[in-house]
Design a protein around this motif. Structure first.
Motif, mmCIF file in Angstrom:
data_model
loop_
_atom_site.group_PDB
_atom_site.id
_atom_site.type_symbol
_atom_site.label_atom_id
_atom_site.label_comp_id
_atom_site.label_asym_id
_atom_site.label_seq_id
_atom_site.Cartn_x
_atom_site.Cartn_y
_atom_site.Cartn_z
ATOM 1 N N UNK A 90 -4.793 -10.735 -37.649
ATOM 2 C CA UNK A 90 -5.227 -10.500 -39.463
ATOM 3 C C UNK A 90 -5.842 -9.256 -39.841
ATOM 4 N N UNK A 91 -5.194 -8.871 -41.355
ATOM 5 C CA UNK A 91 -5.103 -7.764 -41.722
ATOM 6 C C UNK A 91 -7.252 -7.874 -42.899
ATOM 7 N N UNK A 92 -7.701 -6.808 -43.413
ATOM 8 C CA UNK A 92 -8.375 -7.606 -43.653
ATOM 9 C C UNK A 92 -8.219 -7.776 -45.303
ATOM 10 N N UNK A 93 -9.515 -7.858 -46.431
ATOM 11 C CA UNK A 93 -9.176 -8.439 -47.338
ATOM 12 C C UNK A 93 -9.484 -7.315 -48.111
ATOM 13 N N UNK A 140 1.338 -5.327 -43.582
ATOM 14 C CA UNK A 140 1.028 -6.219 -42.317
ATOM 15 C C UNK A 140 -0.359 -5.860 -41.692
ATOM 16 N N UNK A 141 -1.002 -5.035 -42.174
ATOM 17 C CA UNK A 141 -1.986 -4.936 -41.584
ATOM 18 C C UNK A 141 -2.937 -3.767 -42.280
ATOM 19 N N UNK A 142 -2.921 -3.746 -43.972
ATOM 20 C CA UNK A 142 -4.170 -3.591 -44.268
ATOM 21 C C UNK A 142 -3.360 -4.026 -46.156
ATOM 22 N N UNK A 143 -4.127 -3.941 -46.927
ATOM 23 C CA UNK A 143 -4.632 -5.018 -47.993
ATOM 24 C C UNK A 143 -3.625 -3.876 -48.805
ATOM 25 N N UNK A 144 -2.665 -3.259 -48.798
ATOM 26 C CA UNK A 144 -1.708 -2.357 -49.544
ATOM 27 C C UNK A 144 -0.103 -2.666 -49.382
ATOM 28 N N UNK A 145 0.238 -2.769 -50.108
ATOM 29 C CA UNK A 145 1.573 -2.754 -51.000
ATOM 30 C C UNK A 145 2.459 -1.187 -50.348
#
Length: 385
Positions: free
Chosen positions: A223-226, A159-164
């Motif tokens: 919006x999170x970073x890509x 939700x915050x970072x491009x990591x699951x």
């Protein structure tokens, strides 16, 4: 806003501290891993930090009466990647059984009337089901007997970072602290309280269920970073040679090769990540390179072996290049700023990140649950005075 105080157990590099922010004051922190301890001191200083094994600590080592005790106890025996031994017992501990040493400290503080107002226990999603759910029930029983009300949520770093990175956060509030209705849901809510959690709660003894609460936590607003934005520039990283890249691609299954072909066919620069996984195919164990092409990195893991290191794959038109995820990129995927000083050795830095907390998730939980509980408690105390 008044400064709040906290203890940080199993502190690693101090990611809970970073997430809590400047309005929080650390009274005590510990980690017995020497590399993590060095990183903690490098970034936060020596004050209040102890690198002793938690089993060697006593309540007298903990100063004051903290508003929060944060404990991210070891997950190896609770995750699907571990050996599922569970917590063990207070006298026969597994690594995750370090919980018992932590809980002994909480009981000691309570006897001295210094029990923390709130406790947060963070662990992997599998904490809900480890040992057929008995471990989670035992933890809840401990909280219940100590007079805490408690409930868990699953928050995903994606939700915050491009990591699951889904993680369980069990938030407990001391019995004399009032909880505002606005922080509570009337029942389980979607991804916050998945089926496994509902089942885990239903397994609790009735007396413990009576102390359970369903926390209400809003979704991320920013919006999170890509993933592409977090990568280092091409010219400062070390790329694999063609033979190594080809070997990775040849390890892909047909499904993953299709994903790669879609990246090539797009005609645009695109980024993915790869993990090596061992799969059983036709009765045989086969090592596969599994591609994630949705702009999200896989969950960071500790580099215990080659398969736990994550790779970056960049497709620029028809040119395909691969490389290891850098330590700084791993840190960024956890929400650590570039000013955070990492260990100089790659494996140590990667381990620090992969074994840590997603900083924005801690900040979100503090802003929407822990902070409001403590602020309202202070307001009630002020009115009573």
């Amino acid at each position: 806003m008044n400064e709040k105080t906290f203890y940080e157990f199993f502190a690693g590099g101090g990611m809970a501290r970073l997430g809590l922010g400047s309005q929080w004051h650390c009274l005590f922190a510990n980690d017995f891993d020497r590399t993590k301890a060095a990183a903690y001191r490098e970034n936060w200083g020596h004050e209040h930090f102890r690198d002793d094994d938690i089993n060697d600590l006593s309540p007298s080592d903990l100063s004051g009466c903290a508003d929060l005790a944060w404990a991210s106890f070891p997950c190896q025996d609770l995750s699907l990647a571990g050996n599922a031994l569970g917590l063990g017992t207070a006298t026969d501990q597994t690594r995750s059984g370090a919980f018992w040493a932590f809980w002994s400290l909480m009981e000691g503080l309570a006897k001295e009337k210094r029990g923390p107002k709130t406790i947060v226990l963070e662990n992997v999603y599998g904490a809900l089901t480890a040992n057929q759910g008995q471990d989670f029930s035992v933890i809840c029983r401990c909280l219940s007997l100590a007079g805490y009300r408690f409930g868990a949520v699953i928050l995903d770093a994606v939700e915050f970072l491009p990591q699951s990175r889904p993680r369980m956060f069990l938030v407990a509030v001391r019995g004399d602290i009032q909880i505002s209705e606005r922080l509570l849901a009337y029942g389980p809510v979607g991804a916050l309280h998945p089926k496994a959690m509902v089942t885990a709660m239903a397994r609790l003894a009735e007396v413990d269920q009576a102390r359970w609460v369903w926390w209400k936590v809003p979704s991320a607003s920013a919006k999170r970073s890509s993933l592409m934005e977090l990568l280092e520039p091409d010219h400062v990283v070390s790329w694999h040679d063609d033979a190594t890249s080809s070997k990775l691609i040849n390890m892909m299954s047909a499904l993953n090769r299709q994903k790669l072909q879609r990246m090539v066919a797009s005609g645009q620069r695109s980024v993915g990540t790869i993990y090596k996984r061992t799969r059983v195919e036709g009765g045989h164990r086969v090592q596969r390179a599994e591609l994630r092409d949705d702009g999200v990195a896989g969950c960071l893991r500790t580099p215990g072996g080659g398969s736990s290191r994550q790779f970056v794959i960049v497709v620029d038109k028809s040119v395909i290049r691969t490389r290891l995820l850098t330590a700084r990129e791993a840190a960024r995927l956890m929400g650590l700023p570039d000013t955070y000083r990492l260990p100089s050795r790659y494996n140590e830095a990667y381990h620090l990140a992969g074994d840590g907390l997603a900083v924005p998730v801690v900040a979100h939980l503090a802003q929407h649950v822990i902070g409001p509980i403590l602020d309202e408690s202070l307001a009630v105390s002020s009115l009573a005075a």
